[in-house]
Design a protein around this motif. Sequence first.
Motif, PDB file in Angstrom:
ATOM      1  N   ALA A  46       0.645  -1.269  -0.233  1.00 49.30           N
ATOM      2  CA  ALA A  46      -0.336   0.040  -0.136  1.00 49.30           C
ATOM      3  C   ALA A  46       0.695   1.118   0.261  1.00 49.30           C
ATOM      4  O   ALA A  46       0.518   2.667  -0.451  1.00 49.30           O
ATOM      5  N   ARG A  47       2.079   1.305   0.736  1.00 49.53           N
ATOM      6  CA  ARG A  47       2.832   2.254   0.446  1.00 49.53           C
ATOM      7  C   ARG A  47       3.179   2.940  -0.898  1.00 49.53           C
ATOM      8  O   ARG A  47       4.060   3.721  -1.409  1.00 49.53           O
ATOM      9  N   SER A  48       3.067   2.447  -2.123  1.00 52.94           N
ATOM     10  CA  SER A  48       4.042   2.514  -3.290  1.00 52.94           C
ATOM     11  C   SER A  48       3.196   2.115  -4.583  1.00 52.94           C
ATOM     12  O   SER A  48       3.779   2.945  -5.417  1.00 52.94           O
ATOM     13  N   THR A  49       2.029   1.527  -4.354  1.00 50.91           N
ATOM     14  CA  THR A  49       1.432   0.629  -5.525  1.00 50.91           C
ATOM     15  C   THR A  49       0.825   1.750  -5.959  1.00 50.91           C
ATOM     16  O   THR A  49       1.386   1.148  -7.650  1.00 50.91           O
ATOM     17  N   ALA A  50       0.473   2.945  -6.029  1.00 49.75           N
ATOM     18  CA  ALA A  50       0.255   3.374  -6.415  1.00 49.75           C
ATOM     19  C   ALA A  50       1.253   5.012  -7.149  1.00 49.75           C
ATOM     20  O   ALA A  50       1.238   5.051  -8.305  1.00 49.75           O
ATOM     21  N   SER A  51       1.656   4.758  -6.659  1.00 51.24           N
ATOM     22  CA  SER A  51       3.162   5.801  -7.126  1.00 51.24           C
ATOM     23  C   SER A  51       3.724   4.765  -8.171  1.00 51.24           C
ATOM     24  O   SER A  51       4.379   5.591  -9.412  1.00 51.24           O
ATOM     25  N   ARG A  52       4.375   2.913  -8.761  1.00 51.06           N
ATOM     26  CA  ARG A  52       4.272   2.752  -9.121  1.00 51.06           C
ATOM     27  C   ARG A  52       3.902   2.156 -10.592  1.00 51.06           C
ATOM     28  O   ARG A  52       3.965   1.376 -11.320  1.00 51.06           O
ATOM     29  N   GLY A  53       2.608   2.673 -10.428  1.00 49.55           N
ATOM     30  CA  GLY A  53       1.000   1.871 -11.122  1.00 49.55           C
ATOM     31  C   GLY A  53       1.072   0.793 -10.995  1.00 49.55           C
ATOM     32  O   GLY A  53       1.015  -0.694 -12.160  1.00 49.55           O
ATOM     33  N   LEU A  54       0.560   0.470  -9.963  1.00 45.53           N
ATOM     34  CA  LEU A  54       0.519  -1.169  -9.282  1.00 45.53           C
ATOM     35  C   LEU A  54      -0.781  -1.501  -8.221  1.00 45.53           C
ATOM     36  O   LEU A  54      -1.317  -0.656  -8.486  1.00 45.53           O
ATOM     37  N   CYS A  55      -1.256  -2.310  -8.532  1.00 41.16           N
ATOM     38  CA  CYS A  55      -2.285  -2.680  -8.408  1.00 41.16           C
ATOM     39  C   CYS A  55      -2.395  -3.340  -7.224  1.00 41.16           C
ATOM     40  O   CYS A  55      -2.172  -4.908  -7.028  1.00 41.16           O
ATOM     41  N   MET A  56      -3.690  -3.729  -5.925  1.00 48.56           N
ATOM     42  CA  MET A  56      -3.511  -5.112  -5.348  1.00 48.56           C
ATOM     43  C   MET A  56      -5.255  -5.496  -5.458  1.00 48.56           C
ATOM     44  O   MET A  56      -6.219  -4.769  -4.951  1.00 48.56           O
ATOM     45  N   VAL A  57      -4.995  -6.673  -5.380  1.00 48.14           N
ATOM     46  CA  VAL A  57      -5.910  -7.560  -5.437  1.00 48.14           C
ATOM     47  C   VAL A  57      -6.054  -8.858  -4.085  1.00 48.14           C
ATOM     48  O   VAL A  57      -5.556  -9.151  -3.936  1.00 48.14           O
ATOM     49  N   PRO A  58      -7.229  -8.636  -3.595  1.00 46.86           N
ATOM     50  CA  PRO A  58      -7.068  -8.814  -1.937  1.00 46.86           C
ATOM     51  C   PRO A  58      -7.452 -10.995  -2.319  1.00 46.86           C
ATOM     52  O   PRO A  58      -8.314 -11.369  -3.060  1.00 46.86           O
ATOM     53  N   LEU A  59      -6.513 -10.866  -1.412  1.00 48.69           N
ATOM     54  CA  LEU A  59      -5.974 -12.086  -1.722  1.00 48.69           C
ATOM     55  C   LEU A  59      -7.055 -13.245  -1.230  1.00 48.69           C
ATOM     56  O   LEU A  59      -7.345 -13.376   0.671  1.00 48.69           O
ATOM     57  N   ASP A  60      -7.997 -14.330  -1.515  1.00 46.98           N
ATOM     58  CA  ASP A  60      -9.250 -15.154  -0.940  1.00 46.98           C
ATOM     59  C   ASP A  60      -8.809 -16.595  -0.738  1.00 46.98           C
ATOM     60  O   ASP A  60      -8.992 -17.760  -1.192  1.00 46.98           O
ATOM     61  N   GLU A  61      -8.002 -16.170   0.454  1.00 47.98           N
ATOM     62  CA  GLU A  61      -7.530 -17.711   1.306  1.00 47.98           C
ATOM     63  C   GLU A  61      -7.064 -17.248   2.549  1.00 47.98           C
ATOM     64  O   GLU A  61      -7.156 -16.770   3.252  1.00 47.98           O
ATOM     65  N   PRO A  62      -8.015 -18.531   2.908  1.00 45.67           N
ATOM     66  CA  PRO A  62      -8.000 -18.462   4.679  1.00 45.67           C
ATOM     67  C   PRO A  62      -6.274 -18.523   5.052  1.00 45.67           C
ATOM     68  O   PRO A  62      -6.564 -17.574   6.807  1.00 45.67           O
ATOM     69  N   TRP A  63      -5.436 -18.721   4.817  1.00 46.60           N
ATOM     70  CA  TRP A  63      -4.117 -18.027   4.747  1.00 46.60           C
ATOM     71  C   TRP A  63      -3.826 -17.080   4.985  1.00 46.60           C
ATOM     72  O   TRP A  63      -2.186 -16.564   5.075  1.00 46.60           O
ATOM     73  N   ALA A  64      -3.974 -16.509   4.339  1.00 45.32           N
ATOM     74  CA  ALA A  64      -3.659 -14.576   3.638  1.00 45.32           C
ATOM     75  C   ALA A  64      -3.490 -13.753   4.774  1.00 45.32           C
ATOM     76  O   ALA A  64      -2.863 -12.781   4.769  1.00 45.32           O
ATOM     77  N   GLU A  65      -3.907 -14.040   5.678  1.00 46.34           N
ATOM     78  CA  GLU A  65      -3.675 -13.719   7.036  1.00 46.34           C
ATOM     79  C   GLU A  65      -2.881 -14.259   8.285  1.00 46.34           C
ATOM     80  O   GLU A  65      -3.357 -15.158   8.154  1.00 46.34           O
ATOM     81  N   ARG A  66      -1.440 -13.021   8.147  1.00 46.51           N
ATOM     82  CA  ARG A  66      -0.898 -14.194   8.615  1.00 46.51           C
ATOM     83  C   ARG A  66      -0.200 -13.182  10.369  1.00 46.51           C
ATOM     84  O   ARG A  66      -0.056 -12.220  10.366  1.00 46.51           O
ATOM     85  N   ARG A  67       0.118 -14.677  11.431  1.00 50.93           N
ATOM     86  CA  ARG A  67      -0.087 -13.533  12.799  1.00 50.93           C
ATOM     87  C   ARG A  67       1.278 -14.009  13.166  1.00 50.93           C
ATOM     88  O   ARG A  67       2.271 -15.587  12.324  1.00 50.93           O
ATOM     89  N   PHE A  68       2.401 -13.111  13.420  1.00 52.13           N
ATOM     90  CA  PHE A  68       3.556 -13.170  13.932  1.00 52.13           C
ATOM     91  C   PHE A  68       3.911 -12.866  15.199  1.00 52.13           C
ATOM     92  O   PHE A  68       3.157 -12.392  15.967  1.00 52.13           O
ATOM     93  N   VAL A  69       5.038 -14.142  15.766  1.00 55.48           N
ATOM     94  CA  VAL A  69       4.764 -13.477  17.397  1.00 55.48           C
ATOM     95  C   VAL A  69       6.360 -13.447  17.593  1.00 55.48           C
ATOM     96  O   VAL A  69       8.139 -13.367  16.527  1.00 55.48           O
ATOM     97  N   MET A  70       6.468 -13.321  18.818  1.00 58.49           N
ATOM     98  CA  MET A  70       7.831 -13.200  19.523  1.00 58.49           C
ATOM     99  C   MET A  70       8.536 -14.572  20.520  1.00 58.49           C
ATOM    100  O   MET A  70       7.358 -14.876  21.085  1.00 58.49           O
ATOM    101  N   CYS A  71       9.518 -15.047  20.745  1.00 56.61           N
ATOM    102  CA  CYS A  71       9.584 -16.263  20.663  1.00 56.61           C
ATOM    103  C   CYS A  71      10.939 -16.421  21.322  1.00 56.61           C
ATOM    104  O   CYS A  71      11.441 -15.332  20.699  1.00 56.61           O
ATOM    105  N   MET A  72      10.958 -16.744  22.544  1.00 56.67           N
ATOM    106  CA  MET A  72      12.184 -16.982  23.324  1.00 56.67           C
ATOM    107  C   MET A  72      12.491 -18.292  24.042  1.00 56.67           C
ATOM    108  O   MET A  72      11.437 -19.196  24.097  1.00 56.67           O
ATOM    109  N   ARG A  73      13.657 -18.425  24.353  1.00 55.02           N
ATOM    110  CA  ARG A  73      14.038 -19.718  24.869  1.00 55.02           C
ATOM    111  C   ARG A  73      12.684 -19.845  26.591  1.00 55.02           C
ATOM    112  O   ARG A  73      12.594 -20.731  26.884  1.00 55.02           O
ATOM    113  N   ASP A  74      13.144 -18.978  27.466  1.00 55.71           N
ATOM    114  CA  ASP A  74      12.284 -18.764  28.441  1.00 55.71           C
ATOM    115  C   ASP A  74      12.566 -17.239  28.954  1.00 55.71           C
ATOM    116  O   ASP A  74      13.404 -16.320  29.211  1.00 55.71           O
TER     117      ASP A  74
END
Length: 305
Positions: A251-279
Amino acid sequence: MRDLDLTTLRLFVAVCETGNMARAGEQANIVGSAISKRLAQLENQLGTPLLIRKRHGVVPTVAGQTVLEHARAMLDGAARIERDMASHNAGAHGQVRVFASVSTMTEFMANDVAAFLKMPSHRTIQVDLEERLSPDVVAGVRDGMASIGVCWDAVDLGVLQSLPYCSDHLCVVVPESHPLTGRRSVRFGETLDYEHVSLPINSALQLMYQRAAARVGRTLVHRIVVSNFEVALHVIAADLAIGLIPKEVAARSTASRGLCMVPLDEPWAERRFVMCMRDEKALSPAAQKLVEHLAQTGRRRSVPA
């Protein structure tokens, strides 16, 4: 076995990299015969030949290749200790090493860590932030190379503890003239009719794409492989391929570069990120403060405006 000597390991690495004891000696300001004696002692200590002597130099044996890998890691660890102690003596009273995935570095981590370090109460904290593939993030934290890792939660974390951080949403990015432009959404299988720009094939994201393609009996065709999303957007803008990019990045640069975003219709399209550590409880005070900051920042980001 006696403790391995770092000086000898450093010389062994130099010999492997130059392929010649004399050249390695010139770099280390030591005569070749002294290096040869040290490496003979190392071979005797380990109980196996490490080098194959040839007419014009030396090459590592199979065992030597293994020792070379470990030696580089040990020397890197020693260099990190020296650097951290130099920072401590200079006034940085807390050092935190963080490994983060390509996605989180591009989208969130750099800004979030910068905001953390700008706080007056954190002026004596130093953060070493390194970009790694998600599996390497987990391995680095597990092996003690980093205190905190930030990666996609789809990666096997093993015995590591984790806390939520943030999420993003994959979309299909195409040039304005592409047949998919204007679609309200698109399934992943439909994108397989076109060549893709991809991240490294051993990244968690690319492995997921390959499995998703296999489930619909198709193959994902890589037109070009790049190291990060920013380069991928350049490739798409050049009309060389299409790509699956987080909309938070695109979204930060599609308009300036002549690009288009099309939503991806998949259950895994939303990704969740975590912080991991040993303890989590065993983290240093500085690392605990950083984890708390990232968790709070992630929660604020997830609240709709």
